[in-house]
Design an enzyme around this catalytic site. Structure first.
Site, PDB file in Angstrom:
ATOM      1  CD  GLU A 115      -6.016  -1.686   0.639  1.00  0.00           C
ATOM      2  OE1 GLU A 115      -5.970  -2.055   1.824  1.00  0.00           O
ATOM      3  OE2 GLU A 115      -5.701  -0.544   0.268  1.00  0.00           O
ATOM      4  CD  GLU A 137      -1.143  -0.197  -0.836  1.00  0.00           C
ATOM      5  OE1 GLU A 137      -0.447  -1.049  -1.432  1.00  0.00           O
ATOM      6  OE2 GLU A 137      -2.373  -0.133  -0.965  1.00  0.00           O
TER       7      GLU A 137
END
Ligand code: NAI
Length: 674
Positions: A115, A137
């Site tokens: 990210e 995730e």
């Protein structure tokens, strides 16, 4: 220089920001590291460089992700949201810099690390095997929360980004280049040049073509979302794993509106993160780390493994060790078994390595050794011949005088006590168990089976070896069934009892699936082979005080061995079990589920009380990684804790009243605190 970062300016006015966490081998985005990163961005912006390159000073990788340990102690959704919004601010600052930024990626770049890279204007990644980019995730019960769900879509297009997040799979640099996740995939030595070139040339940032933007159209989204939900439902039920469904909804409602997406991401991820599923999956992640940590007490390294017995297990253990870079000599008294093992290994290498040269290299490291000449050179000797005490003892008699003094001698026995196997050794304390599970390439756990006399260093070395070949090591005491088979067997036997009562296989399996098991017990028994189940049941019958069910014996006598013979409790067609639709009402399924699961939970308690493993956390780890026990429930002991002692005991008493003493609660429950 601070605890996390150092910055160098080169003669072209490019700032090189090294992420280099002190006293750690890996960079993790802890809250403190994020704040330090923000400070660096502020001061670099004031220096007005020509560009910024963010890179890691660690050989292991770029950034391993966010701080999962801290996730386990986040007190409330509000606290989680605060952390996420702060990360959003910091990454927005990075994205808004007035000069170009590049993430220079070598090694893993996962979760929060990816990210951060996405908030840079450009990315370059090394083509080395160790480089992996991905969003793991959903395996933790959340989805990317540091802006990743917004930026990945903007860069890759809707479906490739959503698929990458849903699958949790990581990709190589070359695949990342194809996806336009990185601008360049180059060998490590060219990374800095590639980064410099991007800063000096400043090419236009990639935007996905219309075909990749189209599925995000407001009219199409509901339809696409339905397809995605259906695809996810094949692997995960919404009541067990809400994160992938939440991600799809988040996208369906807000795609195309960046501000709304960031807000929704923060809201959804903070709710998921503090929910029960994510907290249990985080617990499982930390247990996995704990098992890996058990290997730290030794620096044992192996280069050459000698495997004796090239059957189902020995052949696959040999192939696995080769895949992990070791040289393996494989011995079997029957040369045709060696041939079969080598061709199975070739198939595995082709699947896992893909590259022709690497497959060839792997094949060169696997040496058929009919005469056992490898014994004297090997660092580890693994015996995997058939399950027979005398045969194994005879073999050790021949091996012991020849093997190196420093070598590990291990058996893959699944049921014979080590003390018995070691009886005729000159140094019986040298024998240890390395209990792999079938199929070796898929099952992550290896039980390190120990006997009373084993020196602690030997146990540490064996643990280190298992970790070194990419398995999760779990030390267990040499006692029938060790941990995994012992807790699995009562669960399978209860399923057989239900079958004998006339409940259909499909209904029994559905009851287990509803609880969250990855495969129903009847299908599992058929897959493992009813002959193998029968032999384990016979060996454990005394320990479990459970007579072997007659119907199981009859199936085996009739040659109905399950998947491998085409007929077991199910009829098998082209590798899949033929199932009917289950009929009974959900309460009945709940009751069947309770019967099977509670037997597993009760046996887990017996193992804890008998100290087969050291503590409840390790019971949970072993049962999850050895049997696939519903990970989102955090393990059998954790499940019992969440259910509450009173409730668990009351369920046992009711079942004991109806079905007899196989449901008598284990004495260990008396000391159990919830
Ligand atoms: P298998 O019957 O498939 O293979 C045994 C191999 O050993 C055969 O190829 C045989 O030719 C060879 N062999 C027998 N005596 C030998 C000797 N003296 N010298 C050299 N080779 C010899 O057996 P499998 O299933 O691979 O089991 C091996 C061991 O692994 C057993 O101890 C079993 O309990 C254990 N195990 C088996 C699992 C399974 O699912 N099959 C799972 C975990 C452990």
């Amino acid at each position: 220089m601070n605890r996390y970062f150092r910055v160098d300016y080169d003669d072209r006015q490019i700032a090189w920001l090294y992420f280099d966490t002190q006293d750690a081998s890996t960079n993790v985005l802890t809250e403190e590291a994020l704040e330090a990163f923000d400070q660096q961005l502020i001061s670099i912006a004031q220096a007005h460089p020509k560009g910024l390159v963010i890179l890691s000073a660690k050989e292991s990788g770029f950034i391993a992700g966010a701080d999962v340990k801290a996730f386990a102690t986040i007190p409330s959704p509000e606290a989680a949201k605060k952390l996420i919004l702060r990360a959003h601010d910091i990454f927005h600052r990075l994205e808004a810099l007035s000069f170009p930024s590049v993430a220079l990626i070598h090694g893993y770049c996962l979760g929060g690390g990816l990210e951060l890279a996405l908030a840079c204007r450009y990315r370059v990644a090394s083509t080395e095997m160790s480089t992996r980019l991905g969003f793991p995730e959903t395996h933790l019960g959340i989805f990317p929360g540091f802006g990743g769900s917004v930026r990945s879509i903007r860069l890759l297009g809707h479906l490739p980004a959503i698929q990458m997040m849903l699958s949790a799979r990581s990709v190589s640099a070359r695949t990342a280049k194809r996806l336009h996740l990185v601008e360049f995939a180059v060998p490590k030595r060219q990374l800095k040049n590639a980064a410099r070139r991007l800063i000096l040339e400043q090419p236009a940032a990639h935007t996905p073509p219309l075909s990749r933007r189209l599925p995000g159209n407001a009219l199409l989204r509901p339809f696409v979302a339905r397809l995605l939900r259906r695809q996810v439902a094949r692997h995960a039920r919404p009541e067990h794993y809400p994160a992938p469904y939440a991600l799809i909804d988040h996208w369906r409602k807000h795609a195309g509106h960046a501000a709304r997406m960031y807000a929704s991401e923060a809201r959804e991820v903070s709710t998921l993160l503090t929910g029960e599923t994510a907290q249990n999956l985080i617990r499982v992640f930390l247990l996995q780390d704990r098992l890996k940590g058990l290997a730290e007490k030794s620096d044992f390294t192996a280069r050459h493994v000698h495997v004796i017995g090239g059957g189902v297990m020995g052949g696959d253990i040999a192939a696995w060790c080769v895949l992990k870079g070791l040289v393996v000599t494989l011995q079997d008294r029957a040369p045709e078994h060696l041939g079969r093992a080598v061709s199975r290994a070739h198939k595995l290498f082709r699947k896992k390595l893909r590259d022709r040269y690497q497959v060839q290299n792997a094949m060169d490291r696997l040496i058929a050794d009919h005469l056992g000449t490898g014994i004297k050179k090997a660092d580890v000797i693994i015996e995997a011949i058939y399950e027979d005490v005398k045969a194994k003892q005879n073999l050790y008699r021949q091996v012991e005088p020849v093997m190196k003094a420093s070598a590990l001698l291990a058996s893959n026995t699944s049921s014979i006590p080590l003390e018995k196997l070691a009886e005729h050794l000159q140094q019986p304390e040298r024998l240890i168990g390395l209990h792999f599970f079938n199929p070796v390439a898929k099952m992550p756990l290896v039980e390190i089976v120990t006997q009373a006399g084993n020196p602690p260093q030997l146990i540490a070395d064996a643990t280190r070896f298992a970790k070194g070949i990419g398995k999760l090591p779990l030390p267990v005491k040499s006692h029938p069934g060790f941990l995994v088979n012992r807790v699995l067997m009562p669960y399978l036997l209860e399923a057989v009892t239900l079958l004998e009562e006339g409940v259909s296989a499909t209904e029994i399996d559905e009851a287990a699936l509803r609880f969250g098991m990855p495969m129903g017990p009847v299908e599992l028994a058929d897959t493992v082979g009813l002959d193998i189940c029968l032999s384990v049941a016979e060996k454990l019958s005394e320990t479990l005080h459970n007579p072997v069910p007659e119907s199981l014996r009859r199936q085996v006598e009739a040659g109905h061995l399950g998947k491998k013979s085409g007929q077991g409790y199910y009829t098998w067609d082209k590798g899949s079990a033929q199932k009917e639709k289950p009929r009974p009402a959900p309460e009945q399924l709940g009751h069947y589920g309770d019967r099977m699961i509670l037997r597993l939970v009760n046996e887990s308690m017996a193992c804890l009380r008998e100290k087969i493993v050291d503590d409840a956390g390790l019971v949970d780890a072993g049962v999850i990684f050895g049997t696939g026990f519903a990970p989102f429930r955090g393990g059998p002991m954790h499940y019992a804790e969440k259910t509450g002692k009173k409730e668990i005991l009351s369920k046992f008493r009711k079942l004991e009243y109806t079905y007899g003493n196989r449901f008598t609660p284990d004495p260990g429950w008396e000391d159990f605190q919830t």
